[in-house]
Scaffold this active site. Structure first.
Site, PDB file in Angstrom:
ATOM      1  N   TRP A  39       0.864  -1.178   0.000  1.00  0.00           N
ATOM      2  CA  TRP A  39       0.000   0.000   0.000  1.00  0.00           C
ATOM      3  C   TRP A  39       0.896   1.222   0.000  1.00  0.00           C
ATOM      4  CZ3 TRP A  39      -0.244   4.014   3.613  1.00  0.00           C
ATOM      5  CH2 TRP A  39      -1.215   4.988   3.341  1.00  0.00           C
ATOM      6  N   GLU A  71      -3.170  -3.111  -2.286  1.00  0.00           N
ATOM      7  CA  GLU A  71      -4.260  -2.503  -1.507  1.00  0.00           C
ATOM      8  C   GLU A  71      -4.588  -1.093  -1.992  1.00  0.00           C
ATOM      9  OE1 GLU A  71      -5.340  -1.360   3.142  1.00  0.00           O
ATOM     10  OE2 GLU A  71      -3.378  -2.181   2.635  1.00  0.00           O
ATOM     11  N   LYS A 130      -7.126   2.536  -1.903  1.00  0.00           N
ATOM     12  CA  LYS A 130      -7.699   3.432  -0.907  1.00  0.00           C
ATOM     13  C   LYS A 130      -8.490   4.525  -1.616  1.00  0.00           C
ATOM     14  CE  LYS A 130      -6.499   5.581   3.498  1.00  0.00           C
ATOM     15  NZ  LYS A 130      -5.415   5.898   4.451  1.00  0.00           N
ATOM     16  N   ASP A 132      -9.807  -3.380   1.855  1.00  0.00           N
ATOM     17  CA  ASP A 132      -9.846  -2.852   3.221  1.00  0.00           C
ATOM     18  C   ASP A 132     -11.228  -2.259   3.457  1.00  0.00           C
ATOM     19  OD1 ASP A 132      -9.668  -0.871   5.415  1.00  0.00           O
ATOM     20  OD2 ASP A 132      -7.529  -1.371   5.407  1.00  0.00           O
ATOM     21  N   HIS A 184     -11.568   1.582   3.352  1.00  0.00           N
ATOM     22  CA  HIS A 184     -10.910   2.322   2.277  1.00  0.00           C
ATOM     23  C   HIS A 184     -11.834   2.699   1.120  1.00  0.00           C
ATOM     24  CE1 HIS A 184      -6.375   1.400   3.087  1.00  0.00           C
ATOM     25  NE2 HIS A 184      -7.007   1.895   4.127  1.00  0.00           N
ATOM     26  N   HIS A 240      -8.487  -6.660   4.739  1.00  0.00           N
ATOM     27  CA  HIS A 240      -8.119  -5.899   5.923  1.00  0.00           C
ATOM     28  C   HIS A 240      -9.433  -5.486   6.578  1.00  0.00           C
ATOM     29  CE1 HIS A 240      -3.663  -4.645   5.140  1.00  0.00           C
ATOM     30  NE2 HIS A 240      -3.853  -5.946   5.197  1.00  0.00           N
ATOM     31  N   ASP A 275     -12.352   6.488   6.250  1.00  0.00           N
ATOM     32  CA  ASP A 275     -11.351   5.514   6.699  1.00  0.00           C
ATOM     33  C   ASP A 275     -10.846   5.874   8.088  1.00  0.00           C
ATOM     34  OD1 ASP A 275      -9.272   3.685   6.911  1.00  0.00           O
ATOM     35  OD2 ASP A 275      -7.867   4.990   5.882  1.00  0.00           O
ATOM     36  N   ASP A 304     -10.621   3.611  10.702  1.00  0.00           N
ATOM     37  CA  ASP A 304      -9.937   2.482  11.345  1.00  0.00           C
ATOM     38  C   ASP A 304     -10.389   2.236  12.778  1.00  0.00           C
ATOM     39  OD1 ASP A 304      -8.113   1.407   9.351  1.00  0.00           O
ATOM     40  OD2 ASP A 304      -7.185   3.381   9.374  1.00  0.00           O
ATOM     41  N   ASP A 350      -7.081  -4.485  10.493  1.00  0.00           N
ATOM     42  CA  ASP A 350      -6.329  -3.257  10.257  1.00  0.00           C
ATOM     43  C   ASP A 350      -7.073  -2.085  10.880  1.00  0.00           C
ATOM     44  OD1 ASP A 350      -4.739  -1.213   9.456  1.00  0.00           O
ATOM     45  OD2 ASP A 350      -5.034  -1.475   7.308  1.00  0.00           O
TER      46      ASP A 350
END
Length: 420
Positions: A187, A228, A230, A261, A264, A288, A296, A298, A328
């Site tokens: 990434w 990956e 985003k 992800d 993302h 992820h 995003d 997380d 993640d």
């Protein structure tokens, strides 16, 4: 809850699931084989162990200042071991390249070698863990302007190309020594805060950099490359070079694993609906698992509708052997070990519920156009006693049942992390 109560509830659950044609013992045996990759960066707020100020860049932010952050490799390993001891099953640890054991020496990203991760490999062997790996293309002076593999300067691109090649070699050595395929995730934070005119140029640079990186051929038994995407990051709101479309196209064209992800994508976009499509074209998928809140962000994974939908799609597509699951997120506002345990357990619970679905009957209803019956059975499945099955699984694996892990983490905090 007492041991006998857990066992009695489990026996009742087995009978109820058997009525739906589901063998709970077989389901638990399968669940026990499904490893989840714990991300090392939750325990130390994505700081790593390089020499320097450790300032985060590339649109990454760890918010909060809860006490007890892991400051050394030994503290990080201890925190991971404590988290693992509270989670049923055998799992993996996911490392970033700047978590190497550099012995206090300055080792630049284009100089790292397998020897800098040998202590991690030895630790994994001792604890029966497997390892995954990530190149670290952020928080470095050569990524300060928001570009790495797509940079206009060929010298900057060459620096990061060399870094990623070395990370692939490290991943290969990890997989060779541990006897388990190491998933190496790529990434890059490349993008722009404001409108970009020459998007094609940057994406062309990124493609050419990846082409050069993959000229070094690795052994698929030892490592697999993952790409990956985003949507955007802080300071990179207007343009992200490595978009979903870019990596999906590159991954399919070059037989690479595509990483999805959960945090993302656009807030109204979910990865659960992408899995069945991508599986038709990509050889494997890396997940992820995160919990995006509006963007995003997380957040710690919880047992949400989306995490359940993700696991249902994997099971319904018969793709457990083609989808790799890792976490993640990084929350510095709460107990970090607790964040691990809640997140992994939530992921396991979603997997268990998906495995306990009466899938054969649901497929039959769907094939026959019996949509009411399909709807009704899906609703009834939600109320089935899956939690009694998970409680028994925890008991059988010798880890705390229910919320009993809270007091264990509180004790560890009192004796260890609050003294840091």
């Amino acid at each position: 809850m007492k041991k006998q109560q857990i066992q009695d509830s489990f026996q009742i659950a087995k009978v109820r699931y058997a009525e739906l044609g589901i063998n709970v013992d077989e389901v638990l045996n399968l669940l026990d084989k499904l490893s989840i990759s714990l991300h090392c960066w939750q325990a130390d707020d994505v700081s790593g162990f390089e020499e320097g100020d450790g300032e985060l860049t590339g649109g990454i932010q760890a918010t909060g200042n809860y006490p007890g952050r892991a400051r050394t490799i030994s503290e990080l390993k201890a925190d991971l071991e404590r988290a693992m001891s509270l989670i049923p099953g055998t799992h993996r640890v996911n490392l970033h390249a700047f978590y190497g054991d550099f012995q206090g020496k300055k080792v630049d990203r284009n100089e790292i070698e397998p020897k800098h991760f040998q202590s991690w490999i030895d630790w994994a062997k001792t604890n029966n863990y497997k390892l995954d790996f990530n190149c670290t293309c952020f928080s470095h002076e050569k990524s300060a302007d928001g570009q790495t593999l797509s940079h206009r300067d060929p010298a900057i691109r060459e620096f990061w190309i060399e870094h990623v090649i070395r990370c692939r070699k490290i991943s290969e050595e990890i997989g060779r020594q541990l006897g388990s395929t190491c998933m190496h995730n790529i990434w890059v934070p490349d993008g722009s805060k404001d409108n970009t005119v020459d998007r094609f140029l940057y994406r062309k640079n990124l493609k050419e950099s990846l082409d050069k990186i993959f000229e070094y051929e690795t052994n698929d038994e030892y490592m697999l490359d993952c790409l990956e995407s985003k949507l955007f990051g802080i300071g990179l709101e207007a343009f992200t070079v490595g978009s979903h479309e870019f990596y999906m196209g590159y991954g399919v064209a070059n037989n690479k694993v595509v990483t999805l992800d959960a945090g993302h994508f656009h807030p109204t976009e979910v990865i659960s609906d992408k899995i069945s499509s991508l599986l038709l074209y990509a050889k494997e998928i890396m997940l992820h698992v995160s919990r995006g809140v509006r963007w995003d962000s997380d957040h710690v994974v919880l047992l949400t509708d989306e995490i359940q939908a993700i696991m249902q799609e994997i099971v319904r597509a018969d793709a457990l052997d083609r989808v790799h699951i890792g976490l993640d997120y990084f929350d510095a506002s709460i107990n970090r070990i607790g964040a691990y345990v809640v997140g992994v357990r939530a992921t396991q619970k979603a997997l268990l519920q998906a495995l306990l679905e009466p899938l054969s009957q649901l497929r039959e209803y769907e094939a026959n156009g019996q949509n009411f019956e399909r709807m009704a059975l899906l609703e009834e499945a939600k109320a089935m006693p899956w939690s009694a099955v998970y409680d028994y699984y925890c008991l059988d694996k010798g880890v705390p049942v229910g919320d009993n892990f809270i007091e264990v983490i509180q004790q560890y905090e009192k004796e260890v992390t609050l003294k840091r």
